[in-house]
Design a protein around this motif. Structure first.
Motif, mmCIF file in Angstrom:
data_model
loop_
_atom_site.group_PDB
_atom_site.id
_atom_site.type_symbol
_atom_site.label_atom_id
_atom_site.label_comp_id
_atom_site.label_asym_id
_atom_site.label_seq_id
_atom_site.Cartn_x
_atom_site.Cartn_y
_atom_site.Cartn_z
ATOM 1 N N UNK A 126 0.818 -1.221 0.000
ATOM 2 C CA UNK A 126 0.000 0.000 0.000
ATOM 3 C C UNK A 126 0.852 1.272 0.000
ATOM 4 N N UNK A 127 2.177 1.106 -0.202
ATOM 5 C CA UNK A 127 3.042 2.302 -0.175
ATOM 6 C C UNK A 127 2.787 3.208 -1.370
ATOM 7 N N UNK A 128 2.081 2.707 -2.393
ATOM 8 C CA UNK A 128 1.802 3.534 -3.566
ATOM 9 C C UNK A 128 0.571 4.418 -3.409
ATOM 10 N N UNK A 129 -0.137 4.276 -2.288
ATOM 11 C CA UNK A 129 -1.350 5.089 -2.097
ATOM 12 C C UNK A 129 -0.928 6.450 -1.544
ATOM 13 N N UNK A 130 -0.600 7.359 -2.468
ATOM 14 C CA UNK A 130 0.060 8.595 -2.038
ATOM 15 C C UNK A 130 -0.898 9.738 -1.773
ATOM 16 N N UNK A 131 -2.105 9.665 -2.340
ATOM 17 C CA UNK A 131 -2.997 10.799 -2.104
ATOM 18 C C UNK A 131 -4.402 10.350 -1.774
ATOM 19 N N UNK A 132 -5.159 11.281 -1.221
ATOM 20 C CA UNK A 132 -6.544 10.979 -0.880
ATOM 21 C C UNK A 132 -7.295 10.711 -2.184
ATOM 22 N N UNK A 133 -8.026 9.630 -2.206
ATOM 23 C CA UNK A 133 -8.685 9.241 -3.448
ATOM 24 C C UNK A 133 -7.942 8.126 -4.173
ATOM 25 N N UNK A 134 -6.687 7.860 -3.762
ATOM 26 C CA UNK A 134 -5.961 6.730 -4.361
ATOM 27 C C UNK A 134 -6.685 5.442 -4.023
ATOM 28 N N UNK A 135 -6.572 4.469 -4.901
ATOM 29 C CA UNK A 135 -7.171 3.177 -4.591
ATOM 30 C C UNK A 135 -6.411 2.069 -5.313
ATOM 31 N N UNK A 136 -6.615 0.854 -4.843
ATOM 32 C CA UNK A 136 -6.024 -0.303 -5.499
ATOM 33 C C UNK A 136 -7.147 -1.212 -5.960
ATOM 34 N N UNK A 137 -7.079 -1.620 -7.208
ATOM 35 C CA UNK A 137 -8.076 -2.535 -7.732
ATOM 36 C C UNK A 137 -7.482 -3.934 -7.811
ATOM 37 N N UNK A 138 -8.361 -4.888 -8.011
ATOM 38 C CA UNK A 138 -7.918 -6.274 -8.129
ATOM 39 C C UNK A 138 -6.826 -6.394 -9.198
ATOM 40 N N UNK A 139 -6.994 -5.668 -10.318
ATOM 41 C CA UNK A 139 -6.020 -5.791 -11.413
ATOM 42 C C UNK A 139 -4.651 -5.192 -11.065
ATOM 43 N N UNK A 140 -4.563 -4.404 -9.987
ATOM 44 C CA UNK A 140 -3.276 -3.807 -9.596
ATOM 45 C C UNK A 140 -2.408 -4.768 -8.781
ATOM 46 N N UNK A 141 -2.967 -5.879 -8.361
ATOM 47 C CA UNK A 141 -2.230 -6.755 -7.452
ATOM 48 C C UNK A 141 -1.117 -7.511 -8.156
ATOM 49 N N UNK A 142 -0.011 -7.677 -7.423
ATOM 50 C CA UNK A 142 1.038 -8.569 -7.914
ATOM 51 C C UNK A 142 0.737 -9.937 -7.307
#
Length: 185
Positions: A126-142
């Motif tokens: 989750x270190x890439x969640x740099x700003x408010x509104x950032x999100x991670x989707x299923x397709x972003x997972x390694x």
């Protein structure tokens, strides 16, 4: 009366290509293995023969929640199985330092993999969640090699919401009140 400690749990081992075997497993060993493995493959040795099995089903004692019967299923190791794997957050989201709130929408992901490739958990950086509104989707997972997620790839697993949004979501319906401060801006 003194509590009788359960030493052995009756269990059954079954699956394609093997006969149903009624066995008993050590309570203590089972508890520790179950904690670590979750829905992943475990090695079960019966009379010197090793089986790769999944903990398929458990009956729990209604009073103590201890397992009183376990079903071990030996899947066909060459065909994929589906399981729900917990997600584990890794790192710190910089956006939380900006006052954002981390919201985890999905705690377990449905995955498909060969039994030997089933992960015990899926780490999400989750270190890439740099700003408010950032999100991670299923397709972003390694994902670990050989693991496919069977839910919608657009699904949002984790998001950073502004603190006001959280309050607004919790306090619906919202009554708009205009303050002098707003008009002055």
């Amino acid at each position: 009366g003194k509590e009788v400690e359960l030493e052995m749990i009756p269990a059954v081992l079954y699956g394609p290509g093997i006969e149903n075997l009624n066995i008993a497993v050590s309570f203590k060993e089972f508890q520790s293995v179950h904690k670590e493995a979750g829905e992943t493959l475990i090695e079960l040795v019966v009379d010197g023969v090793s089986y790769s099995v999944l903990i398929h089903d458990m009956q729990l004692d209604t009073m103590t929640s201890d397992p009183i019967h376990v079903d071990f299923y030996q899947p066909n190791l060459k065909s994929e199985v589906e399981a729900h794997v917990p997600v584990e957050l890794v790192g710190v989201a910089p956006a939380v330092g900006l006052g954002g709130t981390l919201v985890v929408n999905i705690h377990e992901l449905p995955v498909k993999a060969l039994p030997k490739d089933l992960p015990a958990k899926i780490d999400i950086d989750i270190t890439g969640l740099k700003e408010i509104g950032s999100h991670l989707q299923v397709k972003d997972l390694k994902l670990p090699k050989g693991v496919i997620i069977v839910s919608n790839s657009e699904e949002v697993i984790i998001q950073i919401v502004a603190p006001t949004d959280v309050d607004a979501e919790l306090a619906q319906p919202v009554v708009e009140v205009t303050s002098e401060k707003k008009e002055a801006e």
